[in-house]
Design a protein around this motif. Structure first.
Motif, PDB file in Angstrom:
ATOM      1  N   TYR A  85     -39.593  -8.217  11.756  1.00  0.00           N
ATOM      2  CA  TYR A  85     -40.326  -7.282  10.900  1.00  0.00           C
ATOM      3  C   TYR A  85     -41.766  -7.763  10.666  1.00  0.00           C
ATOM      4  O   TYR A  85     -42.706  -6.972  10.689  1.00  0.00           O
ATOM      5  N   LEU A  86     -41.941  -9.061  10.474  1.00  0.00           N
ATOM      6  CA  LEU A  86     -43.275  -9.617  10.283  1.00  0.00           C
ATOM      7  C   LEU A  86     -44.129  -9.386  11.534  1.00  0.00           C
ATOM      8  O   LEU A  86     -45.273  -8.918  11.432  1.00  0.00           O
ATOM      9  N   LEU A  98     -43.741  -7.138  13.830  1.00  0.00           N
ATOM     10  CA  LEU A  98     -44.006  -5.704  13.954  1.00  0.00           C
ATOM     11  C   LEU A  98     -45.125  -5.286  12.995  1.00  0.00           C
ATOM     12  O   LEU A  98     -46.056  -4.574  13.378  1.00  0.00           O
ATOM     13  N   SER A  99     -45.051  -5.747  11.764  1.00  0.00           N
ATOM     14  CA  SER A  99     -46.041  -5.391  10.752  1.00  0.00           C
ATOM     15  C   SER A  99     -47.432  -5.921  11.078  1.00  0.00           C
ATOM     16  O   SER A  99     -48.435  -5.302  10.729  1.00  0.00           O
ATOM     17  N   LEU A 100     -47.483  -7.085  11.745  1.00  0.00           N
ATOM     18  CA  LEU A 100     -48.769  -7.660  12.130  1.00  0.00           C
ATOM     19  C   LEU A 100     -49.296  -7.087  13.440  1.00  0.00           C
ATOM     20  O   LEU A 100     -50.387  -7.441  13.885  1.00  0.00           O
ATOM     21  N   GLY A 101     -48.522  -6.209  14.063  1.00  0.00           N
ATOM     22  CA  GLY A 101     -48.946  -5.604  15.320  1.00  0.00           C
ATOM     23  C   GLY A 101     -48.795  -6.519  16.519  1.00  0.00           C
ATOM     24  O   GLY A 101     -49.373  -6.269  17.567  1.00  0.00           O
ATOM     25  N   TYR A 137     -38.561  -7.377  20.296  1.00  0.00           N
ATOM     26  CA  TYR A 137     -38.302  -6.918  18.930  1.00  0.00           C
ATOM     27  C   TYR A 137     -36.843  -6.492  18.775  1.00  0.00           C
ATOM     28  O   TYR A 137     -36.174  -6.858  17.811  1.00  0.00           O
TER      29      TYR A 137
END
Length: 86
Positions: A16-17, A19-22, A31
């Motif tokens: 999730y981290l 993904l959130s940071l791109g 992922y």
């Protein structure tokens, strides 16, 4: 069984981290593998502790990730259509 639970938690949080940071896409195999592996750890831990609702949720989470991986793999194996020659 605590190791399975904590490992699962770390994998899902890391996914999730990232993904959130791109750093990864939700459509990337890395992922999805992190989510599948993390959910597996939660399933084992939840089942061991008798937390059936949590284990069930994570079986579903795992299945969603597995389907996503199957679709990613299928997309890689299917050749892209070529434009028609004039």
């Amino acid at each position: 069984m605590e190791v399975a639970g904590w490992s699962g938690a770390l994998l899902i949080l890391a996914a999730y981290l990232l993904l959130s940071l791109g750093r990864v896409s939700g459509q990337s195999a890395s992922y999805q593998w992190m989510n599948v592996a993390g959910a597996s750890g939660f399933v084992v831990n939840g089942w061991w502790h008798g937390a059936i609702p949590s284990a069930t949720l994570n079986v579903i989470w795992l299945a969603i990730g597995a389907v996503a991986l199957w679709r990613i793999d299928r997309r890689k194996r299917t050749p892209e259509p070529r434009p028609a020659a004039d």
